[in-house]
Design an enzyme around this catalytic site. Structure first.
Site, mmCIF file in Angstrom:
data_model
loop_
_atom_site.group_PDB
_atom_site.id
_atom_site.type_symbol
_atom_site.label_atom_id
_atom_site.label_comp_id
_atom_site.label_asym_id
_atom_site.label_seq_id
_atom_site.Cartn_x
_atom_site.Cartn_y
_atom_site.Cartn_z
ATOM 1 N N GLY A 248 -14.105 -3.664 0.499
ATOM 2 C CA GLY A 248 -15.479 -3.170 0.670
ATOM 3 C C GLY A 248 -15.835 -2.081 -0.328
ATOM 4 O O GLY A 248 -16.916 -2.084 -0.916
ATOM 5 N N GLY B 59 -10.201 -8.243 -1.325
ATOM 6 C CA GLY B 59 -8.893 -8.459 -0.717
ATOM 7 C C GLY B 59 -8.317 -9.830 -1.024
ATOM 8 O O GLY B 59 -7.178 -9.955 -1.487
ATOM 9 N N LYS C 204 -18.981 -16.850 1.228
ATOM 10 C CA LYS C 204 -20.402 -16.894 1.571
ATOM 11 C C LYS C 204 -21.296 -16.134 0.611
ATOM 12 O O LYS C 204 -20.929 -15.064 0.142
ATOM 13 C CB LYS C 204 -20.594 -16.232 2.939
ATOM 14 C CG LYS C 204 -20.117 -17.056 4.105
ATOM 15 C CD LYS C 204 -20.494 -16.308 5.363
ATOM 16 C CE LYS C 204 -19.885 -16.918 6.596
ATOM 17 N NZ LYS C 204 -19.814 -15.900 7.652
ATOM 18 N N ARG D 148 0.815 -1.215 0.000
ATOM 19 C CA ARG D 148 0.000 0.000 0.000
ATOM 20 C C ARG D 148 0.851 1.268 0.000
ATOM 21 O O ARG D 148 0.466 2.272 -0.596
ATOM 22 C CB ARG D 148 -0.933 0.006 1.214
ATOM 23 C CG ARG D 148 -2.047 -0.987 1.015
ATOM 24 C CD ARG D 148 -3.012 -0.961 2.164
ATOM 25 N NE ARG D 148 -4.192 -1.731 1.805
ATOM 26 C CZ ARG D 148 -5.062 -2.214 2.673
ATOM 27 N NH1 ARG D 148 -4.892 -2.002 3.960
ATOM 28 N NH2 ARG D 148 -6.108 -2.894 2.266
HETATM 29 P P1 ADP Z 1 -12.761 -11.375 -1.240
HETATM 30 O O1 ADP Z 1 -11.918 -10.979 -0.057
HETATM 31 O O2 ADP Z 1 -11.962 -11.380 -2.507
HETATM 32 O O3 ADP Z 1 -14.028 -10.573 -1.348
HETATM 33 P P2 ADP Z 1 -14.045 -13.513 0.208
HETATM 34 O O4 ADP Z 1 -13.560 -12.913 1.474
HETATM 35 O O5 ADP Z 1 -15.477 -13.478 -0.089
HETATM 36 O O6 ADP Z 1 -13.213 -12.906 -1.035
HETATM 37 O O7 ADP Z 1 -13.675 -15.071 0.174
HETATM 38 C C1 ADP Z 1 -12.372 -15.536 0.279
HETATM 39 C C2 ADP Z 1 -12.264 -16.844 1.028
HETATM 40 O O8 ADP Z 1 -13.194 -17.805 0.587
HETATM 41 C C3 ADP Z 1 -10.908 -17.434 0.836
HETATM 42 O O9 ADP Z 1 -10.242 -17.430 2.079
HETATM 43 C C4 ADP Z 1 -11.180 -18.846 0.329
HETATM 44 O O10 ADP Z 1 -10.334 -19.804 0.914
HETATM 45 C C5 ADP Z 1 -12.601 -19.076 0.744
HETATM 46 N N1 ADP Z 1 -13.265 -20.084 -0.101
HETATM 47 C C6 ADP Z 1 -13.593 -19.987 -1.387
HETATM 48 N N2 ADP Z 1 -14.156 -21.119 -1.828
HETATM 49 C C7 ADP Z 1 -14.181 -21.974 -0.796
HETATM 50 C C8 ADP Z 1 -14.640 -23.325 -0.593
HETATM 51 N N3 ADP Z 1 -15.207 -24.015 -1.605
HETATM 52 N N4 ADP Z 1 -14.533 -23.855 0.632
HETATM 53 C C9 ADP Z 1 -13.966 -23.163 1.628
HETATM 54 N N5 ADP Z 1 -13.506 -21.894 1.513
HETATM 55 C C10 ADP Z 1 -13.606 -21.317 0.324
#
Ligand code: ADP
Ligand code: MG
Length: 402
Positions: free
Chosen positions: A380, A355, A203, A41
């Site tokens: 976010g 992230g 999720k 950053r």
């Molecule tokens: P971002 O930060 O890019 O918005 P998220 O925080 O929504 O992404 O999700 C990231 C997490 O989701 C990662 O740590 C990844 O390991 C987990 N993840 C993705 N698919 C699965 C899965 N099928 N089972 C368990 N964890 C998962």
């Protein structure tokens, strides 16, 4: 047609020579004790800072770091970040012990043209998060011109990104923020079609608003990651031990129906990498119709990577948020890295937000990261912008704020 940057001046166009220039940066860096463990950053803010120095501004940098609970706390001091910046710039960086008051004034008023100081953590004052006008007034007394380059903070109406610029006549964005607004904002305003969104991550519940907003805009919605488990379960697949959000099944069904009504292709995984637990040393590949008893889906399979990649081949714009699997563990990383490689190779305008998604792209290799047209630095903030929300820290910069 309106442009995402309409009414926002760039630092390039502001008169900053000999001026005291306040630059809101995002130095909310990961720390281990007094050591900055990842200076990304800080590096990303360098073009704006160097530009200001070269044009003879007296540069006042300000940032928050972590979540100090009550008042000043050495654990959240920006002194180590200041030292890191000094090293990267090869110049002195003064850090007054407070971001406002006499300590700050003394350092700021002593600045000569081209010199830099970094104010201490803005969140040492709870007024920062309250968007407090009196606190903003104190910051205002330090400077002549305001520039925001902290994309990760523009979705919050906090004093340094909202109350303060609202008071400043001379205000605009730095190079980093300008790039973010141009890439993400124009994806919302006028995406080149076909526009494909790829969503994944942990999720459904984290991303409901984004899914619903994207359904109104995209030609195809591709879903992977743990999020896909819930969609697959909603369409009748037996996901066995996979993480499924039982309370989101009805919502997933509604989204499937809405997509059908709108003529949006909703593309789900056809094969999976499964294992008995997230700690398994390896996984096996199977169809999503044949997940063995006692096993869970932890990544998309190779056929799915191929299926998704075909959608990228003729897309003109792609937005990606959310890893396709548990990519932090090697046996479950191939799906995410495969999608990353396919996107990097696509001639489409490819934008990555989130992230963990950004981390995944970098983990896939620096050549893969370079292949993306834009990797957003804000988690976010990037999702809220993609949802089509007006973000307080961006709107306030417009010459005619809404
Ligand atoms: P971002 O930060 O890019 O918005 P998220 O925080 O929504 O992404 O999700 C990231 C997490 O989701 C990662 O740590 C990844 O390991 C987990 N993840 C993705 N698919 C699965 C899965 N099928 N089972 C368990 N964890 C998962
Ligand atoms: Mg995340």
């Amino acid at each position: 047609m309106a442009d995402a940057l309409t009414g926002i001046q760039s630092i390039r166009d502001l008169a900053i020579e000999n001026k005291r220039l306040f630059i809101r940066v995002d130095f909310n860096v990961p720390m281990d004790g007094e050591r900055v463990t990842d200076d990304t950053r800080i590096r990303e803010a360098l073009p704006t800072i160097k530009h200001a120095m070269e044009r003879g501004a007296k540069v006042i940098l300000a940032s928050h770091l972590g979540r100090p609970k009550k008042g000043p706390d050495p654990k959240f001091s920006l002194v180590p970040a200041g030292a890191k910046l000094a090293e990267l710039l090869g110049a002195e960086v003064h850090v007054p012990e407070d971001c406002v008051g006499d300590a700050a004034k003394k350092v700021v008023y002593d600045l000569r043209e081209g010199q830099v100081c970094l104010l201490e953590n803005l969140r040492f004052h709870p007024e920062e998060e309250k968007d407090d006008p009196a606190f903003a007034e104190q910051l205002k007394s330090l400077c002549d011109v305001y520039v925001d380059d902290a994309f990760g903070s523009v979705h919050r109406a906090h004093a340094s990104v909202h109350a303060l610029p609202k008071m400043m006549r001379e205000r605009g964005c730095g190079f980093l923020l300008e790039k973010e607004i141009a890439a993400l904002g124009n994806l919302v305003l006028k995406p080149d079609k076909p526009y494909v969104a790829v969503l994944g991550g942990a999720k459904v519940s984290d991303k409901i608003a984004v899914v619903e907003a994207l359904l109104q805009q995209v030609d195809a919605l591709i879903v992977g990651g743990a999020m896909a488990n819930t969609f697959l379960a909603a369409t009748g697949k037996d996901m066995k031990k996979s993480l499924v959000e039982a309370d989101k099944l009805a919502l997933a069904r509604t989204i499937v129906e809405n997509a059908r009504d709108k003529g949006v292709a909703l593309v789900l995984p056809v094969d999976a990498v499964v294992a008995k637990s997230i700690d398994a040393a390896s996984g096996t590949t199977c169809s999503v119709d044949a997940i063995p008893d006692g096993e869970m889906m932890l990544d998309i399979g190779p056929k799915t990577v191929e299926l998704f990649s075909k959608r990228f081949a003729d897309a003109k714009s792609v937005f990606w948020n959310g890893p396709m699997g548990l990519f932090e563990k090697e046996p479950f990383s191939a799906g995410t890295f495969g999608v990353a490689r396919a996107l990097a190779a696509s001639p489409a305008f490819t934008v990555v937000g989130g992230g963990d998604s950004a981390a995944a792209v970098h983990a896939a290799g620096e050549d893969v990261a370079k292949g993306m047209k834009h990797i957003s630095t804000g988690g976010g903030a990037s999702l809220e912008l993609i949802e089509g929300k007006k973000l307080p820290g961006i709107e306030v910069l417009r010459s005619d704020p809404s």
